[in-house]
Design a protein around this motif. Structure first.
Motif, PDB file in Angstrom:
ATOM      1  N   ASP A 169       0.830  -1.220   0.000  1.00 48.80           N
ATOM      2  CA  ASP A 169       0.000   0.000   0.000  1.00 48.80           C
ATOM      3  C   ASP A 169       0.857   1.259   0.000  1.00 48.80           C
ATOM      4  OD1 ASP A 169      -2.225  -1.517   0.018  1.00 48.80           O
ATOM      5  OD2 ASP A 169      -2.561  -1.392   2.185  1.00 48.80           O
ATOM      6  N   ARG A 170       2.103   1.107   0.451  1.00 49.09           N
ATOM      7  CA  ARG A 170       2.970   2.293   0.518  1.00 49.09           C
ATOM      8  C   ARG A 170       3.929   2.363  -0.666  1.00 49.09           C
ATOM      9  NH1 ARG A 170       5.703   1.619   5.847  1.00 49.09           N
ATOM     10  NH2 ARG A 170       6.952   3.352   5.097  1.00 49.09           N
ATOM     11  N   ALA A 171       3.627   1.600  -1.732  1.00 51.61           N
ATOM     12  CA  ALA A 171       4.534   1.597  -2.897  1.00 51.61           C
ATOM     13  C   ALA A 171       4.624   2.990  -3.512  1.00 51.61           C
ATOM     14  CB  ALA A 171       4.034   0.600  -3.937  1.00 51.61           C
ATOM     15  N   ASP A 172       5.836   3.351  -3.881  1.00 55.72           N
ATOM     16  CA  ASP A 172       6.070   4.639  -4.526  1.00 55.72           C
ATOM     17  C   ASP A 172       5.275   4.731  -5.834  1.00 55.72           C
ATOM     18  OD1 ASP A 172       8.438   6.851  -4.283  1.00 55.72           O
ATOM     19  OD2 ASP A 172       7.833   6.513  -6.376  1.00 55.72           O
ATOM     20  N   ALA A 173       4.777   5.931  -6.130  1.00 57.38           N
ATOM     21  CA  ALA A 173       3.957   6.129  -7.334  1.00 57.38           C
ATOM     22  C   ALA A 173       4.724   5.761  -8.606  1.00 57.38           C
ATOM     23  CB  ALA A 173       3.496   7.581  -7.395  1.00 57.38           C
ATOM     24  N   THR A 174       6.054   5.920  -8.601  1.00 60.40           N
ATOM     25  CA  THR A 174       6.838   5.616  -9.806  1.00 60.40           C
ATOM     26  C   THR A 174       6.773   4.126 -10.172  1.00 60.40           C
ATOM     27  OG1 THR A 174       8.816   5.367  -8.440  1.00 60.40           O
ATOM     28  CG2 THR A 174       8.501   7.508  -9.514  1.00 60.40           C
ATOM     29  N   LEU A 175       6.409   3.297  -9.175  1.00 60.91           N
ATOM     30  CA  LEU A 175       6.342   1.851  -9.443  1.00 60.91           C
ATOM     31  C   LEU A 175       5.000   1.440 -10.037  1.00 60.91           C
ATOM     32  CD1 LEU A 175       8.053   0.554  -6.168  1.00 60.91           C
ATOM     33  CD2 LEU A 175       9.065   0.636  -8.454  1.00 60.91           C
ATOM     34  N   ARG A 176       4.038   2.370 -10.035  1.00 61.52           N
ATOM     35  CA  ARG A 176       2.709   2.065 -10.583  1.00 61.52           C
ATOM     36  C   ARG A 176       2.733   2.316 -12.083  1.00 61.52           C
ATOM     37  NH1 ARG A 176       0.432  -0.799  -6.548  1.00 61.52           N
ATOM     38  NH2 ARG A 176       0.657   0.257  -4.575  1.00 61.52           N
ATOM     39  N   ARG A 177       3.290   1.390 -12.807  1.00 68.18           N
ATOM     40  CA  ARG A 177       3.370   1.567 -14.260  1.00 68.18           C
ATOM     41  C   ARG A 177       3.349   0.208 -14.949  1.00 68.18           C
ATOM     42  NH1 ARG A 177       9.693   3.148 -15.375  1.00 68.18           N
ATOM     43  NH2 ARG A 177       9.537   1.759 -17.148  1.00 68.18           N
ATOM     44  N   ASP A 178       3.168   0.232 -16.263  1.00 67.70           N
ATOM     45  CA  ASP A 178       3.120  -1.018 -17.031  1.00 67.70           C
ATOM     46  C   ASP A 178       4.409  -1.805 -16.825  1.00 67.70           C
ATOM     47  OD1 ASP A 178       0.664  -0.636 -17.999  1.00 67.70           O
ATOM     48  OD2 ASP A 178       1.273  -0.097 -20.046  1.00 67.70           O
ATOM     49  N   GLY A 179       4.267  -3.106 -16.675  1.00 66.92           N
ATOM     50  CA  GLY A 179       5.456  -3.961 -16.576  1.00 66.92           C
ATOM     51  C   GLY A 179       5.914  -4.176 -15.154  1.00 66.92           C
TER      52      GLY A 179
END
Ligand SMILES: NC(=O)c1ccc[n+]([C@@H]2O[C@H](COP(=O)([O-])OP(=O)(O)OC[C@H]3O[C@@H](n4cnc5c(N)ncnc54)[C@H](OP(=O)(O)O)[C@@H]3O)[C@@H](O)[C@H]2O)c1
Length: 270
Positions: free
Chosen positions: A37-47
């Motif tokens: 739940d605390r994942a950095d926004a930059t990791l929310r991407r395709d792949g």
């Protein structure tokens, strides 16, 4: 077919930088962490798929590894990155603190390795990249436990590669010097004992020197991420990769300087 890497401790620092670096090169990434739940926004991407693994919780290790295989069909590389530093005078460190250090840095790394090995064996392919440190090769003041954990990673990895090589599985060790992550802020357990004031002045001086070395010699985490990527992809039998923070020159000095001279060199860091 794109390749897939599973990375532990991908919530920050080197793990996050590695996740982004592999993704930028077209890899599929299972970016695992204790609290997705605390994942950095930059990791929310395709792949990139964010998954939960706490390396000290065997059930989460099993389910996280399986979830990565299910999500991407296969895993080609494992990056055992999760870890933290327990620093302080040995006498000030409790048995529980020492056990926790080894549970994360050593037994946690072994648990994830154990969980991925049947998959790698079945495929007769795979790379295991273990995050050690320059302190896996040389002792530093106040590092008795952190040092010991990284030396354990070195010994484990160096021995393991012999039995895995014939199965097509490679083992790699990454040895960063000081890296400008938030390691000193979020991933340090500093042991102090009010009943042992005898160590206080020394510990204060050494902790300040450690922080200074990160400031003076520290490399950005992206530098280590590039070396992790190289280790995972170069197809060579090479085992050790010094990575940033003057790790290469420091380890060369350690190897070639007589012990007394190297000790003098380290003591200059004060
Ligand atoms: N920074 C340096 O100077 C340096 C130098 C040499 C080697 N290293 C090694 O590099 C690795 C990464 O460190 P870093 O510098 O990137 O520091 P960092 O940004 O603090 O990252 C440490 C990561 O480990 C994770 N972690 C800790 N315990 C965990 C557990 N039980 N299960 C899963 N994840 C866990 C943390 O997750 P949470 O977000 O949940 O806390 C965090 O993502 C460590 O193994 C460290 O020993 C660092």
């Amino acid at each position: 077919m794109p390749k897939t890497v599973l990375i532990t401790g991908a919530s920050s620092g080197i793990g996050k930088a590695a996740a982004l670096h592999f993704a930028d090169r077209g890899w599929q990434v299972a970016a695992t962490m204790r609290d997705p739940d605390r994942a950095d926004a930059t990791l929310r991407r395709d792949g990139i798929r964010v998954l939960r693994i706490d390396v000290t919780d065997p059930a989460s290790v099993q389910s996280g590894v399986q979830a990565a295989i299910d999500a991407f069909g296969a895993v080609d590389a494992l990056v055992n990155n999760a870890g933290y530093g327990l620093m302080g005078p040995f006498e000030a460190i409790s048995r529980e603190q020492a056990a926790r250090q080894f549970d994360t840095n050593v037994f946690g790394l072994m648990e994830v390795t154990r969980a991925i090995l049947p998959h790698f064996r079945e495929r007769r392919a795979g790379v295991i990249v273990n995050l050690s440190s320059v302190v896996g090769r040389l002792g530093i003041p106040l590092g008795a436990l952190y040092n010991a954990s990284k030396w354990a990673v070195e010994g484990f990895s160096e021995a393991l590669r012999f039995e895995l090589e014939p199965l097509g599985i490679r083992v790699k060790i990454i040895e960063p010097g000081p890296i400008r992550t938030d390691f000193f802020g979020r991933s340090m357990d500093i042991a102090r004992d009010p009943d042992l004031p005898v160590y206080d002045a020394y510990a204060d001086r050494m902790l300040a020197a450690l922080k200074r070395s990160e400031h003076l010699m520290g490399s950005p985490p992206g530098k280590v991420a590039r070396i992790v990527y190289r280790a995972a992809t170069d197809g060579s039998p090479r085992l050790r990769y010094p990575a940033g923070g003057l790790a290469g020159p420091t380890l060369l000095l350690r190897r070639f300087l007589p012990d007394a001279l190297f000790r003098w060199f380290l003591s200059r860091a004060r």
